[in-house]
Structures are given as C-alpha cells and as structure tokens.
Design a protein around this motif. Structure first.
Motif, PDB file in Angstrom:
ATOM      1  N   VAL A   1       0.864  -1.181   0.000  1.00 21.49           N
ATOM      2  CA  VAL A   1       0.000   0.000   0.000  1.00 21.49           C
ATOM      3  C   VAL A   1       0.899   1.228   0.000  1.00 21.49           C
ATOM      4  O   VAL A   1       1.818   1.334   0.814  1.00 21.49           O
ATOM      5  CB  VAL A   1      -0.931   0.018   1.231  1.00 21.49           C
ATOM      6  N   ALA A   2       0.639   2.137  -0.922  1.00 21.04           N
ATOM      7  CA  ALA A   2       1.470   3.333  -1.028  1.00 21.04           C
ATOM      8  C   ALA A   2       1.154   4.309   0.108  1.00 21.04           C
ATOM      9  O   ALA A   2       0.090   4.249   0.733  1.00 21.04           O
ATOM     10  CB  ALA A   2       1.221   4.009  -2.381  1.00 21.04           C
ATOM     11  N   ALA A   3       2.084   5.194   0.351  1.00 19.70           N
ATOM     12  CA  ALA A   3       1.884   6.232   1.375  1.00 19.70           C
ATOM     13  C   ALA A   3       0.865   7.255   0.884  1.00 19.70           C
ATOM     14  O   ALA A   3       0.716   7.452  -0.332  1.00 19.70           O
ATOM     15  CB  ALA A   3       3.213   6.916   1.671  1.00 19.70           C
ATOM     16  N   PRO A   4       0.154   7.899   1.796  1.00 21.66           N
ATOM     17  CA  PRO A   4      -0.800   8.948   1.369  1.00 21.66           C
ATOM     18  C   PRO A   4      -0.090  10.044   0.578  1.00 21.66           C
ATOM     19  O   PRO A   4       1.071  10.367   0.842  1.00 21.66           O
ATOM     20  CB  PRO A   4      -1.349   9.485   2.689  1.00 21.66           C
ATOM     21  N   VAL A   5      -0.817  10.606  -0.384  1.00 18.84           N
ATOM     22  CA  VAL A   5      -0.276  11.685  -1.209  1.00 18.84           C
ATOM     23  C   VAL A   5      -0.856  13.007  -0.703  1.00 18.84           C
ATOM     24  O   VAL A   5      -2.074  13.165  -0.632  1.00 18.84           O
ATOM     25  CB  VAL A   5      -0.640  11.483  -2.692  1.00 18.84           C
ATOM     26  N   GLU A   6       0.000  13.922  -0.336  1.00 18.78           N
ATOM     27  CA  GLU A   6      -0.446  15.232   0.122  1.00 18.78           C
ATOM     28  C   GLU A   6      -0.627  16.159  -1.085  1.00 18.78           C
ATOM     29  O   GLU A   6       0.130  16.087  -2.053  1.00 18.78           O
ATOM     30  CB  GLU A   6       0.580  15.839   1.094  1.00 18.78           C
ATOM     31  N   GLN A   7      -1.631  17.051  -0.975  1.00 21.23           N
ATOM     32  CA  GLN A   7      -1.901  17.940  -2.106  1.00 21.23           C
ATOM     33  C   GLN A   7      -0.713  18.832  -2.440  1.00 21.23           C
ATOM     34  O   GLN A   7      -0.397  19.066  -3.613  1.00 21.23           O
ATOM     35  CB  GLN A   7      -3.127  18.809  -1.799  1.00 21.23           C
ATOM     36  N   ASP A   8      -0.047  19.354  -1.452  1.00 19.27           N
ATOM     37  CA  ASP A   8       1.078  20.245  -1.749  1.00 19.27           C
ATOM     38  C   ASP A   8       2.312  19.483  -2.226  1.00 19.27           C
ATOM     39  O   ASP A   8       3.325  20.093  -2.556  1.00 19.27           O
ATOM     40  CB  ASP A   8       1.421  21.115  -0.540  1.00 19.27           C
ATOM     41  N   GLY A   9       2.225  18.146  -2.289  1.00 20.95           N
ATOM     42  CA  GLY A   9       3.325  17.354  -2.829  1.00 20.95           C
ATOM     43  C   GLY A   9       3.118  16.967  -4.281  1.00 20.95           C
ATOM     44  O   GLY A   9       3.987  16.325  -4.883  1.00 20.95           O
ATOM     45  N   LEU A  10       1.985  17.353  -4.854  1.00 23.43           N
ATOM     46  CA  LEU A  10       1.696  17.014  -6.252  1.00 23.43           C
ATOM     47  C   LEU A  10       2.573  17.836  -7.195  1.00 23.43           C
ATOM     48  O   LEU A  10       2.739  19.049  -7.002  1.00 23.43           O
ATOM     49  CB  LEU A  10       0.224  17.266  -6.571  1.00 23.43           C
ATOM     50  N   PHE A  11       3.113  17.178  -8.222  1.00 20.95           N
ATOM     51  CA  PHE A  11       3.850  17.884  -9.281  1.00 20.95           C
ATOM     52  C   PHE A  11       2.796  18.423 -10.254  1.00 20.95           C
ATOM     53  O   PHE A  11       2.253  17.697 -11.065  1.00 20.95           O
ATOM     54  CB  PHE A  11       4.806  16.924  -9.980  1.00 20.95           C
ATOM     55  N   THR A  12       2.518  19.727 -10.156  1.00 18.33           N
ATOM     56  CA  THR A  12       1.324  20.302 -10.773  1.00 18.33           C
ATOM     57  C   THR A  12       1.575  20.811 -12.190  1.00 18.33           C
ATOM     58  O   THR A  12       2.517  21.556 -12.422  1.00 18.33           O
ATOM     59  CB  THR A  12       0.782  21.440  -9.897  1.00 18.33           C
ATOM     60  N   HIS A  13       0.707  20.413 -13.121  1.00 16.48           N
ATOM     61  CA  HIS A  13       0.739  20.900 -14.501  1.00 16.48           C
ATOM     62  C   HIS A  13      -0.304  21.973 -14.737  1.00 16.48           C
ATOM     63  O   HIS A  13      -0.113  22.846 -15.579  1.00 16.48           O
ATOM     64  CB  HIS A  13       0.491  19.745 -15.477  1.00 16.48           C
ATOM     65  N   ARG A  14      -1.411  21.869 -14.055  1.00 21.51           N
ATOM     66  CA  ARG A  14      -2.522  22.809 -14.263  1.00 21.51           C
ATOM     67  C   ARG A  14      -3.256  22.972 -12.948  1.00 21.51           C
ATOM     68  O   ARG A  14      -3.539  21.976 -12.250  1.00 21.51           O
ATOM     69  CB  ARG A  14      -3.454  22.269 -15.348  1.00 21.51           C
ATOM     70  N   ARG A  15      -3.559  24.228 -12.631  1.00 24.10           N
ATOM     71  CA  ARG A  15      -4.229  24.493 -11.355  1.00 24.10           C
ATOM     72  C   ARG A  15      -4.964  25.822 -11.472  1.00 24.10           C
ATOM     73  O   ARG A  15      -4.358  26.869 -11.652  1.00 24.10           O
ATOM     74  CB  ARG A  15      -3.198  24.586 -10.245  1.00 24.10           C
TER      75      ARG A  15
END
Length: 367
Positions: A88-102
């Motif tokens: 099971v992968a670790a939780p992904v935090e929103q501020d850790g996303l590599f963002t292309h569009r926001r």
C-alpha cells in the motif's frame, strides 16, 4: 432472473466473434504504441474507470476492443483481479503534487498562483479538415514562459481553513491494509467515506456528468463553484520490506474541490481520479457536495448516484438484455393471454345487430 442456456449454434456464435474481430484486423505492439501516443486522454479515462494505472495495458485494451470503452474497462478490471496486492502506497499530500494545471473559479489570486497548463478551454473548436485533403495538422510549438511556475502548490482549501472560511475534514489515521478497499469489499450503505470517493474515482464519466449536471442545473441542493481544479502527477512512495521508503514512479491524477456557501462557512465537495479528466472530477465533486441531506431516490442521493454511475455493472446489466429471455418472456405472454381470456369471459354476451346478422349471412360461402 432466470436465463435460458444457449444450446446449439456454437459455430454461428464463434463466427460472430470472428466477424467482430475481423473488422479490426490484426494488431501488434506498434498499434498499441500508436493508441497510447495519440489518445492520451482516452487512455486516462480507461485507466480511471478501471481503477488500474497502466498506460500500456489501457492502450492494449482499447486496441483489442476497437475502442469500445465498456469492453476496454471490463478487460482491464478483469486483468486487475488476477494481480497480487503487493503493498500500500503512502498517502499523497496535495502540496506534494507535481502540478501541470491548477485553476480556481472562486479566487483569482490564490496562493501559488493560477497555472493554465494544457487546456482547450479558451480555444476555438475548429475541425482540422485539411487533414482529409492530404494536409498535415501540426500544432504550434509552445513558447516557454519567462519564469517557471512552482512545481508544488498548497491546497486552496488549506488557505481558506487558515482564514476561517471553511472547516476541513478531520484527518483519517487509518493506514495500510486497514484502509477500506472497494475492490475487495462490497459497497454498502451508508457508504464509508473511503468507498464513496473510490467509487466516484472509477465511476463512468458520462454517468457522473449526467447526474452532476442535473445537480448543477438546480435538481440538487447546492450550486458548486470550482474552488480548485488540479491536473498533476503524484509520486507513489512505497516501503521496501527492509524498511526503506522509495519512489515507485509517478501517476497522472486529477482532483477537484467545489464549494457552496452554508451559513457563515463554505461547504466542500471533493473528487479525484487516475488520469486527467477535469469534467468527471468537477461533476463528481458536485455530487459529493450535494449528497448530505439529499432526498431518498433523488439523483444526488449517495446510494442513487454511486450505484448508477458504476459503469461496468450498469453496462453489463444493460447488455444482458440481449441474451435469450425466452422462458421469462413466454411466461409473460401466457399471463397476458390468460388475463385477456378471463376478461373476455366476464364480459356480457352482446346480441348481434340485424345489420351484422345480414352481413354475416352474406359472407357465408354458397354450398
């Protein structure tokens, strides 16, 4: 529901399948690569609805089914069931996303700024008919910006919570195999929060859009405003048996937060899925926003939209009507004829009129 087993006609059945596959012809790795390269958003949709992230397998499923989406998703989900659950992968935090569009439709100046990224939102919809006349469609090259946007940005809702505009959900401390998993447990109601979000993540895009659109048009309780829409890549961090944490790669993800004013605070709806699929995420977040307190049987009631946007089950149920129902249909006909006969027996016998009697006599063949 009873079914009649199909007997005989095996050759016809076999040939009908051959006929279907003959229309697509032979295919190889090159076609799979071409599907993967030329149809990235369709690949994303199939991966999202199959709840399996593998671009190669999604392209293979599309090539094998000739682009029949329901069949492609079914193939991928069926293949998924054959695979072991390794970790099971670790939780992904929103501020850790590599963002292309926001982007945000609620606030212009959001912390971290707005990033348009890849989109057709502001483009003219013009069909490239020159291609059919022997021309080539070549997109204009992208001109790099003078300053790169930050790769990681904070969540807009976190900033709102700091300013007492919204109450965020409490952190869930459930970890590892204790996290409810819809792929291994049935969907029961009232649904667990994890099951609700997992079910929306793999819901059929058209179904989610139809019900979400109904809520947006006024058949729901809350009108959404896009608080934040994000297309990003998520780092998948897993733990090796020896205890070391390492990256297993990145997956494309979409997420949407929508808000509605309730009292002196904003109310939040959320959805996320594999791949880049903005419309589905906005519609799903709208349903999540409208679900609390929804009327029983309405389109925004959780049980209603979670059941009816499950693409594999709903398409399978629809498709099964093509299978033989001879016994059940014959039973319906027998019941209908029996009711008709009983009704006729109860009706009073009418005396024939003089003109009918004359006509009847005239129609008698001469002996």
């Amino acid at each position: 529901m009873a079914y009649v087993a199909t007997r005989g006609g095996e050759r016809a059945i076999e040939q009908s399948e051959r006929l279907f596959r003959e229309e697509m012809g032979a295919f190889d790795q090159a076609r799979v690569d071409e599907v993967k390269r030329s149809l990235p958003y369709l690949i994303d949709r199939v991966m999202g609805e199959a709840s399996l992230y593998d671009e190669d397998l999604a392209a293979l499923a599309l090539a094998q089914t000739g682009g029949e989406l329901y069949e492609a998703v079914l193939l991928l989900r069926a293949w998924r069931t054959t695979q072991p659950r390794l970790t099971v992968a670790a939780p992904v935090e929103q501020d850790g996303l590599f963002t292309h569009r926001r982007i945000s439709a609620a606030f212009k100046d959001i912390p971290g700024g707005q990033v348009l990224g890849p989109t057709l939102d502001y483009a003219h919809r013009i069909l490239a008919t020159e291609v059919l006349e022997g021309g080539t469609y070549a997109p204009e090259p992208v001109e790099p910006a003078a300053h790169s946007a930050p790769a990681h940005q904070p969540a807009v809702s976190a900033w709102q919570a700091e300013n007492d505009l919204i109450d965020l959900p409490e952190d869930d401390e459930t970890k590892g195999n204790d996290i409810p998993d819809l792929t291994r447990e049935p969907l029961l109601f009232p649904s667990k929060r994890a099951h609700t979000l997992q079910s929306l993540a793999r819901a059929e895009t058209g179904g989610v859009l139809a019900l979400g659109y109904a809520a947006q048009r006024g058949y729901g309780q809350a009108h959404p405003t896009v608080n934040e829409l994000r297309l990003a890549e998520a780092e998948i961090a897993v733990t090796h048996p020896d205890g070391r944490s390492f990256s297993a790669g990145r997956v494309k993800v979409s997420q949407a937060e929508v808000v509605d004013k309730k009292g002196d605070k904003l109310r939040l709806g959320y959805a996320a899925t594999f791949g880049w699929n903005e419309v589905k995420c906005i519609a799903a977040a709208t349903l999540d926003l409208n679900a609390p307190g929804a009327e029983k049987g309405s389109a925004t009631e959780e049980e209603f939209f979670l059941y009816h946007t499950e693409g594999v089950e709903s398409s399978g149920f629809c498709i099964h009507f093509k299978l033989p129902h001879y016994v059940t249909f014959q039973s319906s006909l027998d019941a209908m004829r029996d009711a008709k006969a009983k009704k006729a027996a109860k009706e009073p016998q009418m005396e024939p009129s003089s003109s009918e009697a004359v006509g009847h006599e005239k129609s008698e063949p001469a002996e």
